[in-house]
Design a protein around this motif. Structure first.
Motif, mmCIF file in Angstrom:
data_model
loop_
_atom_site.group_PDB
_atom_site.id
_atom_site.type_symbol
_atom_site.label_atom_id
_atom_site.label_comp_id
_atom_site.label_asym_id
_atom_site.label_seq_id
_atom_site.Cartn_x
_atom_site.Cartn_y
_atom_site.Cartn_z
ATOM 1 N N GLY A 10 0.843 -1.196 0.000
ATOM 2 C CA GLY A 10 0.000 0.000 0.000
ATOM 3 C C GLY A 10 0.874 1.240 0.000
ATOM 4 O O GLY A 10 2.044 1.207 -0.402
ATOM 5 N N TYR A 11 0.310 2.346 0.464
ATOM 6 C CA TYR A 11 1.035 3.626 0.459
ATOM 7 C C TYR A 11 2.357 3.488 1.213
ATOM 8 O O TYR A 11 3.404 3.948 0.754
ATOM 9 C CB TYR A 11 0.176 4.720 1.110
ATOM 10 N N VAL A 12 2.317 2.845 2.365
ATOM 11 C CA VAL A 12 3.532 2.745 3.183
ATOM 12 C C VAL A 12 4.454 1.642 2.667
ATOM 13 O O VAL A 12 5.662 1.855 2.496
ATOM 14 C CB VAL A 12 3.155 2.506 4.673
ATOM 15 N N ASP A 31 2.130 -8.731 -1.488
ATOM 16 C CA ASP A 31 0.760 -8.302 -1.181
ATOM 17 C C ASP A 31 -0.152 -9.514 -1.385
ATOM 18 O O ASP A 31 0.229 -10.486 -2.041
ATOM 19 C CB ASP A 31 0.334 -7.142 -2.079
ATOM 20 N N ARG A 36 -2.967 -6.420 -7.869
ATOM 21 C CA ARG A 36 -2.048 -5.356 -7.463
ATOM 22 C C ARG A 36 -0.606 -5.775 -7.739
ATOM 23 O O ARG A 36 0.191 -5.010 -8.278
ATOM 24 C CB ARG A 36 -2.253 -5.041 -5.966
ATOM 25 N N LEU A 85 1.094 -3.366 7.070
ATOM 26 C CA LEU A 85 -0.268 -3.899 6.893
ATOM 27 C C LEU A 85 -1.316 -2.928 7.415
ATOM 28 O O LEU A 85 -1.026 -2.105 8.295
ATOM 29 C CB LEU A 85 -0.362 -5.236 7.637
ATOM 30 N N THR A 87 -4.202 -1.199 9.496
ATOM 31 C CA THR A 87 -4.663 -1.256 10.895
ATOM 32 C C THR A 87 -5.857 -0.305 11.014
ATOM 33 O O THR A 87 -5.746 0.748 11.654
ATOM 34 C CB THR A 87 -3.538 -0.857 11.870
ATOM 35 N N GLU A 106 0.961 -15.658 9.374
ATOM 36 C CA GLU A 106 1.318 -16.286 8.100
ATOM 37 C C GLU A 106 2.823 -16.569 8.000
ATOM 38 O O GLU A 106 3.237 -17.566 7.438
ATOM 39 C CB GLU A 106 0.914 -15.290 7.002
ATOM 40 N N THR A 122 0.895 1.510 11.984
ATOM 41 C CA THR A 122 0.586 2.272 13.201
ATOM 42 C C THR A 122 -0.316 1.419 14.082
ATOM 43 O O THR A 122 -1.394 0.996 13.658
ATOM 44 C CB THR A 122 -0.118 3.595 12.824
ATOM 45 N N GLU A 147 6.265 4.592 10.819
ATOM 46 C CA GLU A 147 6.480 5.387 9.610
ATOM 47 C C GLU A 147 5.744 6.716 9.744
ATOM 48 O O GLU A 147 4.593 6.747 10.163
ATOM 49 C CB GLU A 147 5.969 4.599 8.392
ATOM 50 N N GLU A 151 1.111 11.079 2.765
ATOM 51 C CA GLU A 151 0.730 10.839 1.376
ATOM 52 C C GLU A 151 0.844 12.149 0.588
ATOM 53 O O GLU A 151 0.609 13.224 1.120
ATOM 54 C CB GLU A 151 -0.713 10.317 1.309
ATOM 55 N N LYS A 259 -8.046 7.930 12.687
ATOM 56 C CA LYS A 259 -7.919 6.610 13.320
ATOM 57 C C LYS A 259 -6.838 6.620 14.396
ATOM 58 O O LYS A 259 -6.979 5.977 15.434
ATOM 59 C CB LYS A 259 -7.709 5.517 12.272
ATOM 60 N N ARG A 324 -9.944 7.866 1.984
ATOM 61 C CA ARG A 324 -10.252 7.325 3.313
ATOM 62 C C ARG A 324 -10.462 8.466 4.313
ATOM 63 O O ARG A 324 -9.613 9.331 4.465
ATOM 64 C CB ARG A 324 -9.126 6.400 3.796
HETATM 65 N N1 LIG Z 1 -1.038 5.984 4.474
HETATM 66 C C1 LIG Z 1 -0.281 6.761 5.238
HETATM 67 O O1 LIG Z 1 -0.116 7.952 4.997
HETATM 68 C C2 LIG Z 1 0.430 6.170 6.431
HETATM 69 C C3 LIG Z 1 1.505 6.865 7.000
HETATM 70 C C4 LIG Z 1 2.162 6.301 8.094
HETATM 71 C C5 LIG Z 1 1.726 5.095 8.618
HETATM 72 N N2 LIG Z 1 0.666 4.467 8.063
HETATM 73 C C6 LIG Z 1 0.270 3.165 8.624
HETATM 74 O O2 LIG Z 1 0.846 2.147 7.815
HETATM 75 C C7 LIG Z 1 -0.031 1.006 7.738
HETATM 76 C C8 LIG Z 1 -0.358 0.713 6.296
HETATM 77 O O3 LIG Z 1 -1.049 1.823 5.765
HETATM 78 P P1 LIG Z 1 -1.280 2.006 4.191
HETATM 79 O O4 LIG Z 1 -1.898 3.347 4.023
HETATM 80 O O5 LIG Z 1 -0.048 1.669 3.457
HETATM 81 O O6 LIG Z 1 -2.374 0.859 3.949
HETATM 82 P P2 LIG Z 1 -2.920 0.328 2.559
HETATM 83 O O7 LIG Z 1 -4.286 -0.133 2.817
HETATM 84 O O8 LIG Z 1 -2.664 1.343 1.484
HETATM 85 O O9 LIG Z 1 -1.973 -0.927 2.235
HETATM 86 C C9 LIG Z 1 -1.996 -2.120 2.913
HETATM 87 C C10 LIG Z 1 -1.678 -3.242 1.925
HETATM 88 O O10 LIG Z 1 -1.518 -4.444 2.665
HETATM 89 C C11 LIG Z 1 -2.058 -5.515 1.874
HETATM 90 N N3 LIG Z 1 -2.283 -6.671 2.735
HETATM 91 C C12 LIG Z 1 -3.268 -6.883 3.634
HETATM 92 N N4 LIG Z 1 -3.088 -8.083 4.256
HETATM 93 C C13 LIG Z 1 -1.955 -8.625 3.731
HETATM 94 C C14 LIG Z 1 -1.234 -9.830 3.956
HETATM 95 N N5 LIG Z 1 -1.639 -10.727 4.855
HETATM 96 N N6 LIG Z 1 -0.132 -10.060 3.229
HETATM 97 C C15 LIG Z 1 0.305 -9.179 2.311
HETATM 98 N N7 LIG Z 1 -0.336 -8.002 2.059
HETATM 99 C C16 LIG Z 1 -1.442 -7.741 2.761
HETATM 100 C C17 LIG Z 1 -3.294 -4.894 1.254
HETATM 101 O O11 LIG Z 1 -3.722 -5.628 0.135
HETATM 102 C C18 LIG Z 1 -2.782 -3.489 0.906
HETATM 103 O O12 LIG Z 1 -2.237 -3.436 -0.399
HETATM 104 C C19 LIG Z 1 -1.237 1.372 8.602
HETATM 105 O O13 LIG Z 1 -1.023 0.911 9.897
HETATM 106 C C20 LIG Z 1 -1.218 2.886 8.604
HETATM 107 O O14 LIG Z 1 -1.838 3.427 9.734
HETATM 108 C C21 LIG Z 1 0.018 4.955 6.972
#
Ligand SMILES: NC(=O)c1ccc[n+]([C@@H]2O[C@H](COP(=O)([O-])OP(=O)(O)OC[C@H]3O[C@@H](n4cnc5c(N)ncnc54)[C@H](O)[C@@H]3O)[C@@H](O)[C@H]2O)c1
Length: 425
Positions: A10-12, A31, A36, A85, A87, A106, A122, A147, A151, A259, A324
């Motif tokens: 994902g983004y992170v 992933d 994807r 992942l 949260t 897993e 987080t 992290e 974004e 969140k 979101r």
């Molecule tokens: N988005 C932000 O700006 C940001 C910044 C800092 C921290 N975070 C934190 O980082 C974490 C991830 O956020 P995000 O925005 O990247 O989420 P996201 O939803 O964009 O990405 C999560 C990815 O994990 C994959 N996934 C889920 N279960 C899986 C598994 N068992 N095996 C492999 N892949 C799996 C999903 O398909 C998805 O692509 C969260 O805890 C979030 O709070 C996010």
């Protein structure tokens, strides 16, 4: 250079994987979503994030960055395993750790001995300790490495962070993780697991609180005749306050602030601490969103007729396609009723949004503005400033402009004939 697995693209996770490959490491990003992964293998980025495509494609070309389906396929040979992942929040503000725990479950048996499980998601305070218990492996170290990227600026934030926080029980594990970032020029803070987890939640809750404070002062400005931009510039010069995060808006939102603030409030409740400052901040933000909607509604004709609201901007901030917990959507939800028709334009959105199917999507800002009773700017996209606002005004039914991001100057808009409503100006 190290062999690294990143779980979650994902983004992170994608930013982490691509940036670590850019630093020279051998990275495999996993992933669960097959589509994807296949898109990423072709070098296609599944979301909008500046600069990410370049470094992902450079990583693929240099063979330093690979994408696989399933965490196991990434972790088998790696020395470092980054958990990125989801949260998401539960209804009561607590954190849904089910994706996270499933990911750990897993891989826990197949992680090579002496490798390090690093959490970037987080999570509530105490999660690293829980993972350590869950995996039941004495030959592995668990490290919390939250992290802080934002974004829209993720690549820059990753490669030029303000700090790197590494929470660990075993100092040698913290040192090994710090070495992964040795080319990055940033202070490294070695802490306990709990402190690292609390740093992350506190940072976001503090920023949310700062924004709520600014939004409250903006409302006070409207009632007293002061100008929020002058007031914020006046306080921003004070180094104890700092000049960033001082712009008012429609209310804060996004995938992290709501969140993470709720999660921190929940952590406090769980340990019996009445964190009313934070609880109230969350409540005030809801009120501010409602107040923004009331401001928009007040510009509409009172007569029993169909009104058209044209909204510009749907994403929670500029530079991303992330919807979101977008405050734009929260504001529009308050405006959905039988008399209002709502059209929206956002540079990154082309199809109707499942959270608000009542809002009709336009892909042209001028078409969106046609016959509108009001234009509402909800996201601070810079390119809105380049639109021909006199053309916009001519196609509208009434010249109302509610600029919740203060993108435009009141005087300039009034000169064009708009009735301008900003935030605190
Ligand atoms: N988005 C932000 O700006 C940001 C910044 C800092 C921290 N975070 C934190 O980082 C974490 C991830 O956020 P995000 O925005 O990247 O989420 P996201 O939803 O964009 O990405 C999560 C990815 O994990 C994959 N996934 C889920 N279960 C899986 C598994 N068992 N095996 C492999 N892949 C799996 C999903 O398909 C998805 O692509 C969260 O805890 C979030 O709070 C996010």
């Amino acid at each position: 250079m190290a062999e690294i697995a990143v779980i979650g693209a994902g983004y992170v996770g994608l930013t982490t994987g691509a940036c670590l490959a850019h630093l020279g490491h051998e990275v495999t990003v996993a992933d669960i979503e097959i589509q994807r992964v296949e898109a990423l293998q072709r070098g296609e980025i599944p979301f909008v994030e500046p600069k990410l495509s370049e470094i992902v494609n450079a990583g693929i070309k240099s063979n330093k960055l690979k994408f696989v389906v399933g965490a196991k396929n990434a972790c088998k040979k790696a020395e470092f395993h980054f958990l990125c992942l989801p949260t998401p929040p539960n209804g009561d503000g607590s954190t849904d750790l089910s994706y996270f725990q499933a990911g750990v479950e897993e891989i826990s048996d197949i992680l090579p001995p002496n490798s390090i499980l690093i959490n970037k998601s987080t999570v509530p305070v105490g999660t690293a300790a829980e993972i350590d218990n869950q995996i039941e492996r004495t030959d592995l170290a668990v490290v919390s490495n939250p992290e802080f990227l934002a974004e829209g600026n993720a690549v820059n934030d990753f490669l030029h962070p303000s700090r790197i926080v590494i929470g660990a029980v075993i100092p040698e594990a913290a040192t090994r993780v710090a070495e992964l970032y040795s080319q990055i020029n940033a202070p490294v803070l070695a802490t306990s697991w709990e402190s690292a987890e609390l740093i992350k939640l506190t940072a976001n809750a503090f920023l949310a609180m700062k924004l709520t404070f600014v939004n409250e002062i903006a409302t006070l400005c409207e009632k007293t005749g002061a100008d929020i931009q002058d007031v914020m510039m006046g306080i921003g010069y004070d180094p104890r306050i700092g000049a960033s995060y001082l712009n008012p808006g429609p209310g804060w939102g996004g995938s992290c602030f709501p969140k993470d603030s709720s999660s921190l409030a929940h952590v406090a409740r769980k340990v019996g601490f009445d964190f009313s400052l934070l609880e109230h901040t969350i409540e005030l933000n809801k009120q501010h969103v409602e107040r923004t909607a009331v401001k928009i509604q007040a510009t509409l004709p009172k007569a029993n007729s169909i009104r058209k609201i044209a909204a510009w901007g749907l994403t929670f901030k500029a530079g991303t396609d992330d919807l979101r917990s977008s405050p734009a959507i929260a504001v529009l939800r308050h405006l959905i009723n039988d008399q209002n028709t709502i059209y929206a334009y956002d540079p990154t959105i082309t199809e109707s949004i499942k959270q608000i199917p009542e809002v009709l999507i336009e892909t042209d800002p001028y078409v969106c503005a046609e016959n509108a009773d009001v234009i509402v700017i909800l996201t601070e996209w810079e390119n809105f400033k380049n639109l021909d606002m006199s053309r916009v005004m001519k196609v509208m039914k009434s010249p109302n402009l509610v600029d919740t991001r203060n993108l435009f100057k009141r005087k300039e808009m009034e000169k064009l004939g708009f009735i301008y409503y900003g935030m605190g100006v």
